[in-house]
Design a protein around this motif. Structure first.
Motif, PDB file in Angstrom:
ATOM      1  N   ILE A  14       0.934  -1.013   0.115  1.00  0.00           N
ATOM      2  CA  ILE A  14       0.052  -0.105  -0.280  1.00  0.00           C
ATOM      3  C   ILE A  14       0.788   1.356   0.056  1.00  0.00           C
ATOM      4  CG2 ILE A  14      -1.736   1.252   1.082  1.00  0.00           C
ATOM      5  CD1 ILE A  14      -2.549  -1.343   2.515  1.00  0.00           C
ATOM      6  N   ALA A  15       0.665   2.210  -0.938  1.00  0.00           N
ATOM      7  CA  ALA A  15       1.418   3.613  -0.941  1.00  0.00           C
ATOM      8  C   ALA A  15       0.319   4.551  -0.840  1.00  0.00           C
ATOM      9  CB  ALA A  15       1.836   3.667  -2.352  1.00  0.00           C
ATOM     10  N   ALA A  16       0.595   5.306   0.194  1.00  0.00           N
ATOM     11  CA  ALA A  16      -0.427   6.514   0.647  1.00  0.00           C
ATOM     12  C   ALA A  16       0.277   7.758   0.417  1.00  0.00           C
ATOM     13  CB  ALA A  16      -0.869   6.372   2.057  1.00  0.00           C
ATOM     14  N   LEU A  17      -0.588   8.570  -0.455  1.00  0.00           N
ATOM     15  CA  LEU A  17      -0.123  10.114  -0.773  1.00  0.00           C
ATOM     16  C   LEU A  17      -0.089  10.586   0.509  1.00  0.00           C
ATOM     17  CD1 LEU A  17      -0.155   9.023  -3.635  1.00  0.00           C
ATOM     18  CD2 LEU A  17      -1.141  11.255  -4.092  1.00  0.00           C
ATOM     19  N   LEU A  55      -5.054   8.088   7.668  1.00  0.00           N
ATOM     20  CA  LEU A  55      -6.345   7.211   7.431  1.00  0.00           C
ATOM     21  C   LEU A  55      -5.616   5.924   7.003  1.00  0.00           C
ATOM     22  CD1 LEU A  55      -9.111   6.317   6.583  1.00  0.00           C
ATOM     23  CD2 LEU A  55      -8.939   7.224   4.333  1.00  0.00           C
ATOM     24  N   VAL A  56      -4.520   5.827   6.081  1.00  0.00           N
ATOM     25  CA  VAL A  56      -4.189   4.453   5.542  1.00  0.00           C
ATOM     26  C   VAL A  56      -3.368   3.891   6.576  1.00  0.00           C
ATOM     27  CG1 VAL A  56      -2.540   3.525   4.049  1.00  0.00           C
ATOM     28  CG2 VAL A  56      -3.902   5.243   3.230  1.00  0.00           C
ATOM     29  N   ASP A  88      -6.293  11.215  -1.344  1.00  0.00           N
ATOM     30  CA  ASP A  88      -7.251  12.133  -0.805  1.00  0.00           C
ATOM     31  C   ASP A  88      -7.226  13.455  -1.478  1.00  0.00           C
ATOM     32  OD1 ASP A  88      -9.086  13.610   0.153  1.00  0.00           O
ATOM     33  OD2 ASP A  88      -8.395  13.686   2.148  1.00  0.00           O
ATOM     34  N   VAL A  89      -7.791  13.527  -2.655  1.00  0.00           N
ATOM     35  CA  VAL A  89      -7.728  15.038  -3.749  1.00  0.00           C
ATOM     36  C   VAL A  89      -8.351  15.972  -3.183  1.00  0.00           C
ATOM     37  CG1 VAL A  89      -7.556  13.378  -5.822  1.00  0.00           C
ATOM     38  CG2 VAL A  89      -9.667  14.293  -4.941  1.00  0.00           C
ATOM     39  N   THR A  95     -18.092  10.672   6.729  1.00  0.00           N
ATOM     40  CA  THR A  95     -17.322   9.815   6.835  1.00  0.00           C
ATOM     41  C   THR A  95     -15.893  10.363   7.146  1.00  0.00           C
ATOM     42  OG1 THR A  95     -16.629   9.582   4.653  1.00  0.00           O
ATOM     43  CG2 THR A  95     -18.773   8.397   5.140  1.00  0.00           C
ATOM     44  N   ASN A  96     -14.760   9.549   7.414  1.00  0.00           N
ATOM     45  CA  ASN A  96     -13.483   9.923   7.732  1.00  0.00           C
ATOM     46  C   ASN A  96     -12.762   9.567   6.552  1.00  0.00           C
ATOM     47  OD1 ASN A  96     -13.600   7.107   7.928  1.00  0.00           O
ATOM     48  ND2 ASN A  96     -12.092   6.919   9.457  1.00  0.00           N
ATOM     49  N   LEU A  97     -13.339   9.665   5.208  1.00  0.00           N
ATOM     50  CA  LEU A  97     -12.690   9.223   4.112  1.00  0.00           C
ATOM     51  C   LEU A  97     -11.719  10.587   3.483  1.00  0.00           C
ATOM     52  CD1 LEU A  97     -15.462   6.995   2.503  1.00  0.00           C
ATOM     53  CD2 LEU A  97     -13.190   6.101   3.318  1.00  0.00           C
TER      54      LEU A  97
END
Length: 393
Positions: A18-21, A27-28, A92-93, A333-335
């Motif tokens: 998993i790569a998280a920006l 969150l990730v 998360d844009v 949500t927390n998205l």
């Protein structure tokens, strides 16, 4: 959710990475925590076998970044190997809290900046990862999903660009119009919805909430949210109503026709709790106007549920409407990134999606149907049955 997270004797398509920006790393990290827990309970007999190499790890996250030069130009870097991996890239844009410097001047990151960073990380991993999956909880440019005049089709073009870069699956939540997937008909596109998490959050905030036709009603704030409201009302077994926006089509303000009035279609609201459901709160103007009209029609309490709380015009009007009693709770949500100020508001309720998102990733990595984790109707009914049993005791 424990009954749907066991994948005994099912081999993953490739080792999970998993790569998280930068905009969604918090969150990730929580998602990664759940994934580690899921894998600790699954396929324990195969921990030391070659086919399950990399299945049981302390973390599935890899290090990545998009550093910028002084001119504002950037590049994507992966600091860990992804060769042969089933790579999930999360972005998360809508995180507007991040900034970068251009010739000494501070610039806050826009959705365009986040999208470019996403493509940079895809480019850095291409030709190495076994499969690339992109998770954008808020789908980039999803509000520009159709052409009504001489306009660009930004969302459709972005989806085509991603699959042209080698992305196999695109996962999002509550897409403004999921039919945009027609632009990439031969590729994976999933739009998940959070109705179960909304109900769970509301019950936690208001334990006395009664889910029947005499006490509750679901309202769509406009025509676009009708499908969400119909499903929500149907699964709860309550009535629904809707507002439609009467616009002035002779004027264009900020790229759209201004709303003249909200007209209501539905049954009597007197004494009922009301749930307004939509995909997002942007400025919140239309949502708040609908809430005010609902209260003026005699509703008992008004709950606003939206997948994404953007609050582009701040919280002052929401604070004012809460103090006046027009709204009781706002559930999101927390998205996506949320201003820390929002989390302290007395009316705010978080619908936590972390475990659900982890289950989706785990499911796709095992290359099995997402129906194993995406059955909100059954879960909502089970939750309501639990409440009824507790009330009978």
């Amino acid at each position: 959710m424990s009954d749907i997270l066991s994948y005994e004797n099912i081999l993953p398509i490739a080792p999970l990475k998993i790569a998280a920006l930068e905009g969604c790393r918090d969150l990730v990290q929580r998602v990664d925590h759940y994934l580690v827990r899921f894998r600790q309970k699954s396929n324990q007999n195969f921990q030391n076998t070659p086919n399950f190499q990399g299945y049981h790890e302390d973390s599935f996250m890899i290090r990545s970044s998009c550093p910028r030069f002084g001119t504002g130009e950037a590049k994507g870097i992966l600091y860990d190997s992804v060769r042969g991996a089933d790579l999930f890239i999360l972005a998360d844009v809508m995180n507007h809290s991040l900034s970068y410097t251009v010739c000494g001047h501070k610039h806050y990151m826009s959705p365009d900046d986040h999208y470019q960073d996403l493509k940079r990380i895809i480019s850095a991993s291409n030709g190495k990862a076994h499969r690339i999956n992109v998770i954008m909880p808020f789908l980039y440019e999803s509000r520009q999903h159709k052409r009504s005049q001489r306009e660009s089709l930004d969302c459709a073009f972005a989806l085509q660009e991603l699959v042209d870069m080698g992305v196999s699956n695109i996962i999002t939540f509550d897409a403004h119009d999921p039919r945009v997937c027609n632009s990439i008909p031969l590729y994976g596109f999933d739009s998940f919805n959070p109705p179960y998490q909304f109900i769970k959050g509301l019950i936690k905030a208001e334990p006395d909430l009664q889910f029947d036709k005499d006490h509750l009603m679901v309202i769509s704030p406009d025509e676009g949210a009708m499908e969400r409201a119909v499903y929500f009302a149907g699964v709860l077994g309550v009535d629904m109503g809707m507002f439609y926006k009467r616009r002035d089509y002779s004027v264009i303000v900020h790229g759209k026709n201004p709303i003249v009035a909200h007209e209501f279609l539905g049954d009597d609201l007197s004494g009922k709790d009301v749930i307004i459901i939509d995909d997002m709160i942007s400025s919140g103007e239309s949502m708040l106007d609908v809430a005010r009209q609902i209260k003026e029609r005699g509703a008992k309490r008004v709950f606003v549920c939206a997948t994404f709380g953007l609050f582009t015009d701040g919280f002052d009007k929401f604070d004012d409407y809460y103090e006046k009693g027009y709204i009781s709770h706002v559930v999101t949500t927390n998205l996506n990134y949320r201003n820390p100020e929002l989390l302290s508001k007395p009316y705010y309720v978080e619908a936590t999606m972390t475990k659900f998102l982890a289950a989706i990733i785990d499911c796709i990595n095992h290359d099995v149907s997402t129906g194993r984790v995406n059955d909100p109707t059954r879960r909502i009914h089970n939750l309501l049955e639990e409440i009824e049993r507790d009330d009978d005791l």
